[in-house]
Design an enzyme around this catalytic site. Structure first.
Site, PDB file in Angstrom:
ATOM      1  CB  SER A 233     -41.002  -9.096  14.617  1.00 58.48           C
ATOM      2  OG  SER A 233     -41.587  -7.904  15.101  1.00 58.48           O
ATOM      3  CG  ASP A 234     -36.290  -7.810  19.284  1.00 57.17           C
ATOM      4  OD1 ASP A 234     -37.023  -7.011  19.901  1.00 57.17           O
ATOM      5  OD2 ASP A 234     -35.138  -8.083  19.659  1.00 57.17           O
ATOM      6  CD1 TRP A 235     -41.179  -2.820  20.557  1.00 56.52           C
ATOM      7  CD2 TRP A 235     -41.182  -5.048  20.519  1.00 56.52           C
ATOM      8  NE1 TRP A 235     -42.278  -3.262  21.263  1.00 56.52           N
ATOM      9  CE2 TRP A 235     -42.312  -4.610  21.249  1.00 56.52           C
ATOM     10  CE3 TRP A 235     -41.016  -6.432  20.347  1.00 56.52           C
ATOM     11  CZ2 TRP A 235     -43.244  -5.499  21.815  1.00 56.52           C
ATOM     12  CZ3 TRP A 235     -41.937  -7.302  20.916  1.00 56.52           C
ATOM     13  CH2 TRP A 235     -43.022  -6.829  21.628  1.00 56.52           C
TER      14      TRP A 235
END
Ligand code: BGC
Length: 755
Positions: A233-235
C-alpha cells in the site's frame, strides 16, 4: 531479473507458519521494514524512497527522522526528457549500488503516473503525459536497478494524477481511458521489466479504493499482465485490511498496525477470509523477501564522487533548449556575464515530500561560471513580492554585461507531494525581473528549474534563449554550465506539452474535481492527444527540443505495406547531422488510424530512438511497431484490438514537426466475436464484418427498388439517414423485409451471425 521461485522453501515455510505469523507478515514491522520471524529464520527487508535517489531513514524504525546522505539524481520529469532508456538504466543501477551500500532491499520508485495536468504537485516525480514514454523510461530504470539485485516499486497504482484530496478522491474514469492512458504505461513497464513490487495509490478508482480494488490489483495486474511480485500500500492507503487481502494487496505500509493484523486473523477465524487466499499473499511476500536477501546489503560506502559525476552527465543529456534566437548560445567563454537569480547560487534541484533527499553534496552554477568567465552576480528574485531595489541592482549588472543569464526557479515549496500548484505562474518578482533585465541587455538567457510546465506567455518574446533545466538533481548546475558553453550539445525533448495558458489544458474544467470526485471527462484526450484534437496552439509541443546543430530525416521505408497482426513492422530511416557540431537527435514515430469505429487521437507515439551523430554523419534508425501500436482498448470487448484498414506512420522531430510519412494497411483486424444483437443499428451491422455480409444484399435489394422519397433523396443519403436506427426499424420503415415480421427476421440474422 525475474523472480526465482524457491518453491519448496516457501511452501515449507508457509506450512510452519501460524495464522498469527501469516497475518503479521501482511503489515510492516515499522515504517521501513517488513516483519521478520525469528523462530523460522525469516529476516525482514528494508524499503526506502525513491524514486530519484535514496531516502533511507537513519533509524529504520522511525518515520520522521533524518535520512542518510545519498546522491540526488535528476528527477523523473528531467530524466524523461532524455528519451534515453539506457540512461534510465544507468541511473537505476547507480541507485541500486547506493541501496546495497546503505542497506536497502527495495527502492520505492519509479513513480509513473500520467501528467494529466501541469498543476499536479508531484509531476516532477513522474515521467510524461504519454504512456509509452513513461512506460519505457520506467522500464529502463527498473531493469537497471534490478540487474544489481535491488527491487523496484512501481507507484502509484493507479489513476493518481493529483495531490488535492489524494487520500479520499474518487477518480471516475471510463474503461477505455483507464487502459489506454492511465494503465498503459504501468502495463508496459510491468510486462517488460518485471518489477518486484507495485505500490497502490491512495485514491479510489471508480468507487473502490486502490488498496481494496480487486479489479486493479488482481484482474488487471496479475490475471491480465502476469505480475508476479507483491503489492504494497502507499503509506496509509488501507481502509479494510481483510478486503485488501482478498483484493490482492499483499503488504500494508507503514507498520506496525496490530489492529490490522488482528482484523486479518479475525477474518480467517470467522470464515470471511480463506486461509488459501492469505497463503497466496504470504507466498508472494516470501518470494520477494527471500529473493531480495540473495543480494547482501549494507556496510558499504557510497561512491560520492563517482555518482555525483554520473548525476551531472545524466542531467546534461536531459536539458531541453526551448529557444535560441540568433545563436545566442553557446557562450564563447570570453563574455562579461551578468548572473542573476537566487537559483544560480542556491539551486532548486529536487521537489518536496517523500522523495526529498539528504544530498551528499550540491553544486551551484555561480561557482562554475566564475571559474569560466568574468562574472557579476545579483540575487534578483529572492522575494516573491515585488522588490524594485533587487531588480534595479540586477539591471545595473545587465547593462554592463555582454550577456545576462537569468536563473529562474519555481520556489521549492511550490512543487511538492501533498498539494497541487495553484497556477502555472512564476512569482511577480521573477516576471518583473525578466522584463527589466531583457530591457537592459540584448542577450538574455533564461535557465529554468521547475518540475512541470510553466506559463511564459508574458515574457517569452523578450528573451533570446531558454534552457529548461528541470529539477536536475544535486549535480545539475554543472550540467547547465556544460550546456551554456557548448561542452554538451542540448539533446533533451519535452515529455509534456507546455500550454500557452492553463485554461488550454484538456482537463481544465475537470481538474482537480469537486470535493471527493474527479471526473476524467476529457477521456483519452490527455496532453498532445487533447491539444491535437482541439486544434489548440501550444507554447511548446510534446517532443520538442532544440540543438546546437540540425538534423535531416530521409529515406523512410517500412518492411511491408500490407501487413497482418503478429508480423511486427520495421520502420527505417536515415538521420543526418547537417550542422557543424556533434549532437544527439530524438526521432519519434507516431501512428494515426485513418478510419476507426471509435474516435481515436489524431496521432499517438508508438516508438522512438535517440541517436548520436558527428557533423556530417548519417545513421540509419530502425524502429519497430508491434500489434499494440495499432490497437485501441475496446470497452465492449474488454480488450485491446486492431481494426483492418489504413494507418499513417508519422516520423517527426516532435509531435508538431512531422518530417516523413508512410501509409500501411492492416489486412485483417483482430478476430473478435460479433457483438450484434436485436437492437443493433444499421451502422453497427454494416461495421461488423459478418453482419455487413448479411445485411449488404438486403440493402442493395432495397436500393435497387427504391422509389418515392428514397429515390428522390438518393440511396446513400437514405442510408445515412437510417444508420442510427435499429435494423428492425429500418426493415419496418423500408419494407425491405417483405411480409415477414422484422423482429423475427432480425432475430434470425442475429442467430446466424453468432452461429
Ligand atoms: C508517498 C509515496 C512514498 C511513501 C513512503 C507516501 O506519502 O505517496 O510515494 O513512497 O509515502 O514515504
Amino acid at each position: 531479473m525475474t523472480l526465482q521461485e524457491p518453491k519448496l522453501q516457501i511452501s515449507d515455510l508457509i506450512s510452519q507458519m501460524t495464522l498469527e505469523e501469516k497475518a503479521a507478515l501482511c503489515t510492516g514491522a515499522s515504517p521501513w521494514r517488513t516483519v521478520g520471524i525469528e523462530r523460522l529464520g525469516l529476516e525482514p527487508i528494508v524499503l526506502s524512497d525513491g524514486p530519484h535517489g535514496l531516502r533511507r531513514a537513519s533509524e529504520i524504525d522511525s518515520m520522521m527522522v533524518e535520512s542518510l546522505p545519498a546522491t540526488c539524481f535528476p528527477v523523473a520529469a528531467t530524466l524523461s526528457s532524455s528519451w534515453d532508456v539506457e540512461l534510465a538504466g544507468k541511473l537505476g543501477q547507480a541507485i541500486a549500488e547506493e541501496a546495497i551500500d546503505i542497506g536497502v532491499d527495495i527502492v520505492l520508485g519509479p513513480g509513473m503516473n500520467i501528467k494529466r495536468s501541469p498543476l499536479c504537485g508531484r509531476n516532477f516525480e513522474y515521467f510524461s503525459e504519454d504512456p509509452l514514454l513513461a512506460g519505457k523510461m520506467a522500464a529502463g530504470l527498473i531493469e537497471g536497478m534490478q540487474s544489481k539485485g535491488v527491487g523496484a516499486c512501481v507507484k502509484h497504482f493507479a489513476v493518481n494524477n493529483q495531490e488535492t484530496r489524494r487520500f479520499t478522491v474518487d477518480a471516475v474514469v471510463d474503461e477505455r481511458t483507464l487502459h489506454e492512458i492511465y494503465l498503459a504505461g504501468f502495463e508496459l513497464a510491468i510486462r517488460s521489466s518485471k518489477p518486484w513490487t507495485v505500490m497502490c495509490s491512495y485514491n479510489s478508482v471508480n468507487g473502490t479504493f486502490a488498496a481494496e480494488n480487486h479489479y486493479l490489483l488482481t484482474e488487471v495486474l496479475r490475471d491480465q499482465w502476469g505480475f508476479e511480485g507483491f503489492v504494497m500500500s502507499d503509506w496509509g492507503a488501507v481502509h479494510d485490511r481483510p478486503e485488501g487481502v482478498k483484493a490482492g494487496l499483499d503488504l500494508e505500509m507503514p507498520g506496525p498496525s496490530p489492529d490490522r493484523t488482528q482484523a486479518v486473523i479475525d477474518a480467517v477465524n470467522s470464515g470471511d477470509l480463506d486461509m488459501a487466499t492469505l497463503d497466496t499473499v504470504v507466498e508472494r511476500l516470501l518470494k520477494v523477501i527471500l529473493h531480495a536477501q540473495e543480494t547482501p546489503k549494507g556496510g558499504g560506502v557510497i561512491d560520492v564522487e563517482g555518482h555525483h559525476a554520473l548525476a551531472r552527465s545524466i542531467a546534461a543529456d536531459c536539458m531541453v533548449m526551448l529557444k535560441n534566437e540568433d545563436g545566442v548560445l553557446p557562450l564563447e567563454g570570453n563574455e562579461r556575464i551578468a548572473v542573476i537569480g537566487q537559483a544560480a547560487r542556491m539551486p532548486v534541484f529536487q521537489g518536496g515530500g517523500s522523495s526529498h533527499i539528504n544530498t551528499t553534496k550540491v553544486d551551484n552554477a555561480l561557482e562554475f561560471l566564475r571559474q569560466r568567465s568574468e562574472v557579476q552576480y545579483a540575487i534578483g528574485d529572492a522575494s516573491v513580492e515585488l522588490n524594485q531595489e533587487a531588480i534595479d541592482e540586477a539591471v545595473v549588472l545587465a547593462n554592463n554585461a555582454d550577456v545576462a543569464l537569468l536563473f529562474i526557479a519555481l520556489p521549492e515549496s511550490v512543487e511538492s507531494e501533498g498539494y497541487d500548484r495553484p497556477n502555472l505562474y512564476l512569482t511577480p518578482q521573477q516576471v518583473a525581473l525578466i522584463h527589466a533585465v531583457a530591457a537592459a541587455n540584448p542577450r538574455v538567457v533564461v535557465i529554468l528549474n521547475n518540475g512541470s510546465a510553466i506559463d511564459m506567455h508574458s515574457w517569452i518574446n523578450d528573451v533570446d534563449a531558454i534552457i529548461e533545466a528541470w529539477l536536475p538533481g544535486q549535480a545539475g548546475a554543472g550540467a547547465v554550465v556544460d550546456i551554456l558553453f557548448g561542452d554538451v550539445n542540448p539533446s533533451g525533448k519535452l515529455g509534456e506539452t507546455f500550454p500557452i495558458k492553463l485554461s488550454d489544458t484538456p482537463c481544465h474544467l475537470n481538474f482537480p474535481g469537486e470535493k471527493d470526485t474527479v471526473h476524467y471527462g476529457e477521456g483519452i484526450y490527455v496532453g498532445y492527444r487533447g491539444y491535437d484534437a482541439m486544434e489548440r496552439d501550444v507554447l511548446f509541443p510534446f517532443g520538442f527540443g532544440l540543438s546546437y546543430t540540425q538534423f535531416e530525416y530521409s529515406n523512410l521505408s517500412v518492411s511491408a505495406t500490407n501487413f497482418k497482426l503478429g508480423q511486427p513492422l520495421t520502420v527505417t530511416l536515415d538521420v543526418t547531422n547537417v550542422g557543424y557540431v556533434a549532437g544527439k537527435e530524438i526521432v519519434q514515430l507516431y501512428v494515426s488510424d485513418v478510419e476507426s469505429r471509435l474516435p481515436r487521437p489524431i496521432k499517438e507515439l508508438k516508438a522512438f530512438a535517440k541517436v548520436a551523430l558527428e557533423p556530417g554523419e548519417t545513421k540509419q534508425i530502425t524502429l519497430t511497431l508491434d500489434d499494440r501500436a495499432f490497437m485501441f482498448y475496446d470497452p465492449d470487448y474488454g480488450q485491446w484490438l486492431a481494426e483492418a484498414g489504413a494507418f499513417d506512420l508519422l516520423v517527426g522531430a516532435s509531435s508538431a514537426d512531422i518530417r516523413l510519412t508512410a501509409q500501411v494497411n492492416l489486412t485483417e483486424g483482430s478476430a473478435v466475436a460479433s457483438l450484434l444483437h436485436v437492437y443493433s443499428t444499421l451502422k453497427d451491422w454494416m461495421s461488423d464484418p459478418k453482419g455487413a455480409e448479411i445485411v449488404k444484399p438486403m440493402i442493395d435489394n432495397f436500393a435497387s427498388q427504391a422509389m418515392g422519397d428514397a429515390e428522390a433523396l438518393g440511396v446513400d443519403s437514405m442510408l445515412v439517414f437510417f444508420q442510427d436506427l435499429p435494423l428492425t426499424q429500418v426493415l419496418r420503415f423500408t419494407g425491405a423485409g417483405g411480409s415477414e415480421s422484422p423482429d423475427k427476421i432480425v432475430q434470425a440474422l442475429v442467430d446466424k451471425v453468432h452461429a
